[in-house]
Design an enzyme around this catalytic site. Structure first.
Site, PDB file in Angstrom:
ATOM      1  N   LYS A 207      43.645 -70.081  53.098  1.00 26.43           N
ATOM      2  CA  LYS A 207      44.016 -70.990  52.014  1.00 26.43           C
ATOM      3  C   LYS A 207      44.374 -70.142  50.809  1.00 26.43           C
ATOM      4  O   LYS A 207      43.542 -69.445  50.248  1.00 26.43           O
ATOM      5  CB  LYS A 207      42.846 -71.918  51.676  1.00 26.43           C
ATOM      6  CG  LYS A 207      43.273 -73.270  51.056  1.00 26.43           C
ATOM      7  CD  LYS A 207      43.884 -73.194  49.681  1.00 26.43           C
ATOM      8  CE  LYS A 207      42.857 -73.016  48.601  1.00 26.43           C
ATOM      9  NZ  LYS A 207      43.503 -73.095  47.207  1.00 26.43           N
ATOM     10  N   GLY A 260      37.590 -64.639  44.137  1.00 23.23           N
ATOM     11  CA  GLY A 260      37.897 -65.499  42.997  1.00 23.23           C
ATOM     12  C   GLY A 260      36.748 -65.501  42.005  1.00 23.23           C
ATOM     13  O   GLY A 260      36.009 -64.517  41.877  1.00 23.23           O
ATOM     14  N   SER A 261      36.581 -66.608  41.339  1.00 24.09           N
ATOM     15  CA  SER A 261      35.604 -66.684  40.255  1.00 24.09           C
ATOM     16  C   SER A 261      34.183 -66.806  40.804  1.00 24.09           C
ATOM     17  O   SER A 261      33.948 -67.329  41.898  1.00 24.09           O
ATOM     18  CB  SER A 261      35.906 -67.884  39.356  1.00 24.09           C
ATOM     19  OG  SER A 261      35.596 -69.097  40.021  1.00 24.09           O
ATOM     20  N   THR A 262      33.227 -66.356  40.006  1.00 27.76           N
ATOM     21  CA  THR A 262      31.820 -66.476  40.375  1.00 27.76           C
ATOM     22  C   THR A 262      31.406 -67.937  40.478  1.00 27.76           C
ATOM     23  O   THR A 262      30.608 -68.311  41.353  1.00 27.76           O
ATOM     24  CB  THR A 262      30.954 -65.743  39.338  1.00 27.76           C
ATOM     25  OG1 THR A 262      31.304 -64.348  39.347  1.00 27.76           O
ATOM     26  CG2 THR A 262      29.467 -65.885  39.651  1.00 27.76           C
ATOM     27  N   GLY A 265      32.522 -69.133  43.773  1.00 26.12           N
ATOM     28  CA  GLY A 265      31.736 -68.443  44.795  1.00 26.12           C
ATOM     29  C   GLY A 265      30.385 -69.093  45.018  1.00 26.12           C
ATOM     30  O   GLY A 265      29.911 -69.222  46.152  1.00 26.12           O
ATOM     31  N   GLU A 283      33.957 -61.815  46.943  1.00 22.37           N
ATOM     32  CA  GLU A 283      34.358 -60.825  45.936  1.00 22.37           C
ATOM     33  C   GLU A 283      34.696 -61.609  44.686  1.00 22.37           C
ATOM     34  O   GLU A 283      35.694 -62.328  44.647  1.00 22.37           O
ATOM     35  CB  GLU A 283      35.552 -60.004  46.439  1.00 22.37           C
ATOM     36  CG  GLU A 283      35.766 -58.728  45.643  1.00 22.37           C
ATOM     37  CD  GLU A 283      36.709 -58.910  44.465  1.00 22.37           C
ATOM     38  OE1 GLU A 283      36.197 -59.073  43.324  1.00 22.37           O
ATOM     39  OE2 GLU A 283      37.919 -58.919  44.679  1.00 22.37           O
ATOM     40  N   CYS A 317      40.263 -58.070  38.622  1.00 20.73           N
ATOM     41  CA  CYS A 317      38.811 -58.276  38.604  1.00 20.73           C
ATOM     42  C   CYS A 317      38.067 -57.032  38.147  1.00 20.73           C
ATOM     43  O   CYS A 317      36.946 -57.127  37.636  1.00 20.73           O
ATOM     44  CB  CYS A 317      38.328 -58.724  39.977  1.00 20.73           C
ATOM     45  SG  CYS A 317      38.866 -57.663  41.321  1.00 20.73           S
ATOM     46  N   GLU A 413      34.321 -62.641  31.383  1.00 23.91           N
ATOM     47  CA  GLU A 413      35.558 -62.132  31.974  1.00 23.91           C
ATOM     48  C   GLU A 413      36.759 -62.879  31.381  1.00 23.91           C
ATOM     49  O   GLU A 413      36.864 -64.097  31.498  1.00 23.91           O
ATOM     50  CB  GLU A 413      35.534 -62.314  33.497  1.00 23.91           C
ATOM     51  CG  GLU A 413      36.726 -61.698  34.190  1.00 23.91           C
ATOM     52  CD  GLU A 413      36.624 -61.761  35.699  1.00 23.91           C
ATOM     53  OE1 GLU A 413      37.056 -60.802  36.360  1.00 23.91           O
ATOM     54  OE2 GLU A 413      36.103 -62.774  36.226  1.00 23.91           O
TER      55      GLU A 413
END
Length: 515
Positions: A207, A260-262, A265, A283, A317, A413
């Site tokens: 995706k 992607g973003s935390t 995640g 990641e 990142c 970030e």
């Protein structure tokens, strides 16, 4: 000079535009996407719902194309195709050498069509065409070839047991792997995911980010041409809250890998816990600390840290976004860093510029909000901070000085071209401040003293530490983070463990069948 990468290593200074001699394009082409449908079970198909969504050119804010919008029904079809290919198809059962042959064929085809892919990547993402040609596409080719070489080397061990038994291990493919990729390096991140999964015999539902789907869809054509069987790789375009959510919760997905973003995640990890405990590798975000020591070559450190932050419009990142400079060289460093930012060229990514637009309106607004926050919280805006033009998501290269640890631009970030320079005095102090972050993805150190470099490298809680360089990547080097920067590693031999299960087999030696 390095327009095609003979080496798999990509040092930061090699990637600086000024060190290349590229042919200028007098009239930059504007490629038209050939594929806008989902790639499921070896065919391009419309979404079950018939829905599409627009892909926006970040340079002009105009619609490039309307692509199929996958939702739960399409996810289910793709997972069923991947499950059938895994359980009854040829890919998992064929020898590793044959899988490697098909992967190398895919790499050859991608290299053949490299210019088309580079133009699609720049059109879709907004990164300068120079970097698409010199980095994103060649590194994607290289990554496929690296793991093609691993495909026939996935092997277990025989293990002495101290008893009258023969024992050995097998490393077997996990099964159906859902892979969700980001928009900052669209094709490269896709190959980081699919290559180790293919090498180990898995099947895939990929995706891709809704902002940048075009190169992944084009890859579907090459997958078929490379002879990879239907259902082995399925490619979906759609939104995270629908297609991504459905993948994360699907009971027939055995593995999910996400970059992607935390925040997202966390949701994926929760979905795994709430369903079938599918294997998860993540990641996630970063707020990388880069430390410039007083004995360093200031000019070299300015150049390297400039690249560490501003590369890919700051949308990395591992961007060196917390720049710690020793007080003895702080004033000189700031002066030169501000001059370097002012010298950056920003504009149409199909021309010879250093920086294109941010990827989307949402990202543009997020970055603008952080810049405003820095001003309001008292950081000194040394340069930049404004929008460029009235069309396209262009932001001036921005440098803040006098940044404090309690500021949002220090802690969170930003994922944009915003440099924060922080003053430090003692080694103990800078180690503590560098580690006082929820993230631990990348870090950098600039010093001429090997002992200092080794002390700092061992003290920093980070998955990657660069010394007197930055953004040096190689297919063989593992990549991932500590703390809330994720779990597991992409790239290198380490990534293979993300996509295999270890089976232990034990049998008595006295069994007549073995005599």
């Amino acid at each position: 000079m390095y327009s095609t990468f003979k080496s798999q290593s990509v040092p930061a200074r090699r990637l600086r535009r000024s060190n290349f001699h590229c042919r200028a394009i007098a009239s930059p082409p504007r490629i038209v996407p050939a594929q806008t449908k989902l790639w499921i079970d070896g065919n391009f198909v419309d979404a079950v719902s018939g829905k599409t969504f627009p892909v926006i050119n970040p340079c002009t804010e105009e619609i490039i194309a309307n692509v199929a919008e996958a939702d739960e029904a399409d996810v289910d079809l793709a997972v069923k195709a991947a499950r059938k290919a895994f359980d009854t198809g040829a890919w998992t059962k064929m020898g590793g050498r044959q899988r490697g042959y098909h992967m190398n064929k895919l790499a050859d085809l991608l290299e053949r069509d490299a210019e088309e892919f580079a133009q699609l990547e720049t059109l879709d993402n907004g990164k300068p065409i120079f970097f698409s040609r010199a980095a994103d596409i060649p590194l994607s080719v290289s990554h496929l070839r690296y793991y093609a070489g691993w495909a026939d080397k996935i092997q277990g061990k025989t293990i002495p047991t101290g008893s009258e038994h023969f024992a050995y291990t097998l490393h077997e493919p996990i099964g159906v792997c859902a892979q969700i990729t980001p928009w900052n390096f669209p094709l490269l991140m896709a190959t980081w995911k699919i290559a180790p999964a293919l090498a180990t015999g898995n099947t895939i539902v990929l995706k891709v980010a809704e902002q940048t789907p075009l190169t992944a869809l084009k890859l579907g054509e090459l997958i078929d041409e490379a002879g990879i069987p239907p259902g082995v790789i399925n490619i979906l375009t759609g939104y995270g809250q629908t297609a991504g959510h459905a993948l994360s919760h699907h009971m027939d997905v055995d593995k999910i890998s996400f970059t992607g973003s935390t925040e997202v995640g966390r949701k994926i990890l929760q979905a795994s816990a709430g369903t079938n405990l599918k294997s998860v590798s993540l990641e996630l975000g970063g707020k990388s600390a880069v430390i410039v020591c007083p004995d360093t070559d200031v000019d070299q450190a300015v150049a390297d840290t400039h690249f560490a932050l501003f590369f890919n419009m700051g949308q990395c990142c591992v961007a060196g976004s917390r720049l710690f400079v020793h007080e003895d060289i702080y004033e000189e460093f700031v002066e030169k860093a501000v001059a370097a930012a002012k010298a950056r060229t920003v504009g149409d990514p199909f021309t010879q510029v250093d920086q294109g637009p941010q990827v989307s309106q949402e990202q543009f607004e997020t970055i603008s909000g952080y810049i405003q926050s820095g001003i309001e919280q008292g950081a000194t805006l040394a340069t930049g901070g404004r929008r460029i033009g009235d069309k396209g998501y262009f932001i001036e290269p921005t440098v803040f000085t006098d940044v404090r640890d309690d500021m949002k631009i220090y802690q969170e970030e930003i994922f944009g071209p915003v440099m924060s320079i922080i003053k430090w005095r003692t080694e103990e102090e800078v180690i503590a401040r560098a580690n006082q972050s929820q993230y631990g993805l990348g870090a950098g150190i600039w010093t001429k003293n090997h002992n200092t470099a080794n002390r700092l490298a061992r003290a920093l809680k980070s998955g990657t530490v660069w010394i007197n360089c930055y953004n040096v990547f190689d297919d063989a080097l593992p990549f991932g983070g500590y703390k809330m920067s994720g779990m597991g590693r992409d790239k290198g031999e380490y990534a293979l463990s993300n996509y295999t299960e270890t089976k232990c087999v034990i049998t008595p030696l006295e069994n007549p069948a073995w005599l």
